[in-house]
Scaffold this active site. Structure first.
Site, PDB file in Angstrom:
ATOM      1  N   ALA A 213       0.800  -1.236  -0.138  1.00 34.61           N
ATOM      2  CA  ALA A 213       0.086  -0.008   0.069  1.00 34.61           C
ATOM      3  C   ALA A 213       0.780   1.471   0.029  1.00 34.61           C
ATOM      4  O   ALA A 213       0.428   2.261  -0.824  1.00 34.61           O
ATOM      5  CB  ALA A 213      -1.087   0.026   1.117  1.00 34.61           C
ATOM      6  N   CYS A 338      16.130   0.197   0.957  1.00 30.14           N
ATOM      7  CA  CYS A 338      16.715  -0.717   1.822  1.00 30.14           C
ATOM      8  C   CYS A 338      18.215  -0.934   1.576  1.00 30.14           C
ATOM      9  O   CYS A 338      18.858  -1.295   2.484  1.00 30.14           O
ATOM     10  CB  CYS A 338      16.077  -2.117   1.706  1.00 30.14           C
ATOM     11  SG  CYS A 338      14.338  -2.104   0.982  1.00 30.14           S
TER      12      CYS A 338
HETATM   13  N1  PLP Z   1       9.514  -5.334  -3.757  1.00 30.46           N
HETATM   14  C1  PLP Z   1       9.727  -4.190  -4.725  1.00 30.46           C
HETATM   15  C2  PLP Z   1       9.850  -4.130  -6.136  1.00 30.46           C
HETATM   16  C3  PLP Z   1       9.985  -2.987  -3.929  1.00 30.46           C
HETATM   17  O1  PLP Z   1      10.290  -1.837  -4.616  1.00 30.46           O
HETATM   18  C4  PLP Z   1       9.697  -3.001  -2.370  1.00 30.46           C
HETATM   19  C5  PLP Z   1      10.247  -2.072  -1.963  1.00 30.46           C
HETATM   20  O2  PLP Z   1      10.977  -0.921  -1.956  1.00 30.46           O
HETATM   21  C6  PLP Z   1       9.285  -4.320  -1.894  1.00 30.46           C
HETATM   22  C7  PLP Z   1       9.427  -5.340  -2.621  1.00 30.46           C
HETATM   23  C8  PLP Z   1       9.269  -4.276  -0.499  1.00 30.46           C
HETATM   24  O3  PLP Z   1       8.032  -3.576  -0.143  1.00 30.46           O
HETATM   25  P1  PLP Z   1       7.473  -3.357   1.402  1.00 30.46           P
HETATM   26  O4  PLP Z   1       8.403  -2.066   1.688  1.00 30.46           O
HETATM   27  O5  PLP Z   1       6.428  -2.985   1.629  1.00 30.46           O
HETATM   28  O6  PLP Z   1       8.008  -4.438   2.403  1.00 30.46           O
END
Ligand code: PLP
Length: 404
Positions: A213, A338
């Site tokens: 979301a 991240c």
């Molecule tokens: N997958 C992709 C392609 C993303 O860009 C991200 C977040 O940057 C995620 C997964 C992880 O999502 P979340 O931050 O909701 O855990």
């Protein structure tokens, strides 16, 4: 020049939109019941939970609302899809195929499974960041149980040929069915495309699809996983009987209501909003190309999410550029949120064969809802002196400038 605050990191997260907040408020106040409770308080919450499930299932063109499972984030959706499908099918085979450019939520999950005895093929990409569907077809073996390929990449925005790959897997599955062999399941991480590109799980031919979301102006801490009916999945979280026994934990009804409202609005505004954002992004990219030497735009020239501009500025450290722009009020990123701070070269740019010294100088600008032409005006005013100052400090740049 008057300083502005310009947020250009919408791929990391987006601000919560007012309508999503309004959709959440009743569940943070009066409708607080546990959706699993039998009494009226619980059943009222349950009704709204199921309304949200129905809404999301229609927006993704799922066949049934039960095919939507709510989770805590995109990372959890990816983990449930990949670990869940791999473990549920481990007696049928141990081969998984993914790509070298997936988000770490997918890559690290695959690495974990490798330690549990699964074999993982990491498909390469071309210089634009695209997977070749023929490579996928060649990588399939009789032991393949799962394929996971992202809808679009979070760093460079390149859109992957998911529908074509879905077609290849479907035709392979027809052959397998005739031979009495088990099916290959197909997952796509659509965290960066939900609300930006049309998503039709049936057209795409996926069995599993992850969304989150906070990437489309909904709240943080809530995601969803589409699980096609009949797809064998084992849960990752164990506990109560929530979400068809696939995701234990009291449902975050407020977050889920916010997710559904935000997705509905993003989908309904998609055409106009993506065209508006593309205009801003393209104006910026054109200006940079014409006015700053030694730059390279990464990603596919046309098959790219309209909001993303990933640019390598040679002779500069991306982190220094990020920090200098931050001082001027402009928020950008050097890669996925991240991975930033790790100072490691991006695995995505590496897979696209961007030279390490060029990759080091890369910054991602991701535009969104709250950006305007004035923001681009400010950005293109601030950027050149910052780039010049940083390059002037680089011995390689002065060597290049003087030819010595
Ligand atoms: N997958 C992709 C392609 C993303 O860009 C991200 C977040 O940057 C995620 C997964 C992880 O999502 P979340 O931050 O909701 O855990």
């Amino acid at each position: 020049m008057k300083k502005r605050k310009v947020y250009l990191d919408h791929n990391a997260t987006t601000p919560l939109r007012e309508e999503a907040l309004n959709a959440m408020m009743p569940f943070l106040k009066e409708i607080f019941g546990n959706a699993s409770s039998v009494h009226t308080f619980g059943q009222e919450a349950k009704k709204h939970l199921e309304d949200a499930r129905q809404k999301v299932s229609l927006l993704l063109n799922a066949a049934k609302p039960e095919e939507i499972i709510f989770t805590g984030c995109g990372t959890e959706s990816d983990n449930l899809a990949i670990k869940g499908a791999a473990l549920a099918n481990k007696d049928k085979g141990n081969h998984i195929i993914t790509t070298a450019i997936e988000h770490h939520a997918v890559l690290y999950t695959c690495e974990y499974l490798e330690k549990q005895g699964f074999n993982v093929t990491y498909l390469p990409v071309d210089a634009a960041g695209r997977v070749d569907p023929e490579n996928l077809a060649r990588a399939l073996t009789s032991k393949t149980i799962l394929v996971s390929i992202m809808h679009a990449n979070n760093e460079v925005g390149t859109i992957e040929p998911v529908q074509e790959i879905g077609g290849i897997i479907a035709s392979e599955n027809r052959k397998r069915f005739d031979q009495g062999l088990s099916k290959i399941y197909f997952h796509s991480d659509a965290v960066q495309t939900a609300g930006k590109l049309p998503i039709d799980v049936r057209k795409m031919g996926v069995d599993l699809l992850s969304i989150s979301a906070h990437k489309f102006y909904g709240p943080k801490g809530v995601g969803a996983l589409y699980i096609k009916r009949g797809t064998p999945i084992v849960p990752v979280l164990h506990g109560g009987h929530h979400e068809r026994n696939l995701r234990a934990g009291t449902e975050n009804v407020a977050g889920i209501a916010g997710l559904a409202a935000a997705l509905e609005l993003s989908v309904s505004e998609m055409g106009a909003e993506q065209a508006r954002v593309k205009k801003l992004r393209d104006r910026f990219e054109k200006w940079v190309g014409e006015n700053i030497p030694d730059v390279k735009v990464n990603g596919h020239p046309s098959d790219r999410v309209t909001s993303v501009s990933n640019i390598s500025f040679e002779f500069i450290e991306g982190e220094s550029l990020l920090l200098s722009l931050d001082i001027e009020g402009i928020a950008v990123s050097t890669g996925s949120a991240c991975a930033s701070g790790s100072l490691e070269t991006s695995h995505v740019l590496k897979a696209m064969c961007v030279r390490p010294e060029v990759a080091q100088g890369t910054v991602r600008f991701s535009f969104g809802h709250d950006n305007s032409e004035e923001d681009v005006d400010y950005l293109i005013k601030v950027l050149p002196p910052v780039v010049k100052r940083l390059r002037d400090m680089s011995p390689l740049w002065s060597k290049r400038a003087t030819g010595k």
